[in-house]
Design a protein around this motif. Structure first.
Motif, PDB file in Angstrom:
ATOM      1  N   UNK A   1     -97.981 -49.737 -59.401  1.00 33.38           N
ATOM      2  CA  UNK A   1     -96.752 -49.035 -59.026  1.00 33.38           C
ATOM      3  C   UNK A   1     -96.970 -47.528 -59.125  1.00 33.38           C
ATOM      4  N   UNK A   2     -96.205 -46.776 -58.357  1.00 37.61           N
ATOM      5  CA  UNK A   2     -96.209 -45.315 -58.415  1.00 37.61           C
ATOM      6  C   UNK A   2     -95.058 -44.874 -59.307  1.00 37.61           C
ATOM      7  N   UNK A   3     -95.386 -44.245 -60.405  1.00 38.95           N
ATOM      8  CA  UNK A   3     -94.369 -43.839 -61.373  1.00 38.95           C
ATOM      9  C   UNK A   3     -93.909 -42.416 -61.068  1.00 38.95           C
ATOM     10  N   UNK A   4     -92.604 -42.185 -61.067  1.00 39.35           N
ATOM     11  CA  UNK A   4     -92.106 -40.827 -60.820  1.00 39.35           C
ATOM     12  C   UNK A   4     -92.461 -39.880 -61.961  1.00 39.35           C
TER      13      UNK A   4
ATOM     14  N   UNK B   1     -91.369 -52.940 -60.298  1.00 34.09           N
ATOM     15  CA  UNK B   1     -91.960 -54.280 -60.252  1.00 34.09           C
ATOM     16  C   UNK B   1     -90.979 -55.295 -59.663  1.00 34.09           C
ATOM     17  N   UNK B   2     -89.701 -55.153 -59.983  1.00 32.48           N
ATOM     18  CA  UNK B   2     -88.681 -56.043 -59.414  1.00 32.48           C
ATOM     19  C   UNK B   2     -88.554 -55.801 -57.916  1.00 32.48           C
ATOM     20  N   UNK B   3     -88.599 -54.534 -57.521  1.00 32.55           N
ATOM     21  CA  UNK B   3     -88.436 -54.181 -56.099  1.00 32.55           C
ATOM     22  C   UNK B   3     -89.567 -54.737 -55.236  1.00 32.55           C
ATOM     23  N   UNK B   4     -90.785 -54.751 -55.770  1.00 28.22           N
ATOM     24  CA  UNK B   4     -91.917 -55.262 -54.993  1.00 28.22           C
ATOM     25  C   UNK B   4     -92.105 -56.756 -55.168  1.00 28.22           C
ATOM     26  N   UNK B   5     -91.573 -57.295 -56.256  1.00 23.18           N
ATOM     27  CA  UNK B   5     -91.790 -58.703 -56.599  1.00 23.18           C
ATOM     28  C   UNK B   5     -91.032 -59.604 -55.749  1.00 23.18           C
TER      29      UNK B   5
END
Length: 77
Positions: free
Chosen positions: A53-56, A73-77
């Motif tokens: 993931x890309x962290x802000x 992780x939820x958004x991509x999962x």
């Protein structure tokens, strides 16, 4: 990602003194925990590599970092 996962990553990538990451650290700023910007860059790099993931930028506390990672992780999962 759990707080224990973050504790492990912080210890492995940026080091920590004995007991430094014990207890309720969720809302304690990383600077107060003894982690400077270089240590956080290393930590973020490990998290991005391990979790994909890309962290802000500008995450000040463990809670903010965990919320960002787990939200992604939820958004991509």
């Amino acid at each position: 990602m759990t707080l224990d996962d973050l504790r492990r990553i912080l210890s492995e990538s940026a080091g920590s003194e004995e007991g430094q990451l014990d207890g309720d650290i969720l809302d304690t700023e990383f600077a107060e925990l003894g982690y400077d910007s270089l240590a956080l860059i290393e930590t973020v790099s490990v998290v991005q590599r391990d979790y994909g993931v890309e962290i802000p930028d500008k995450l000040a506390t463990p809670r903010e970092l965990l919320d960002a990672v787990n939200g992604l992780l939820v958004a991509v999962g």
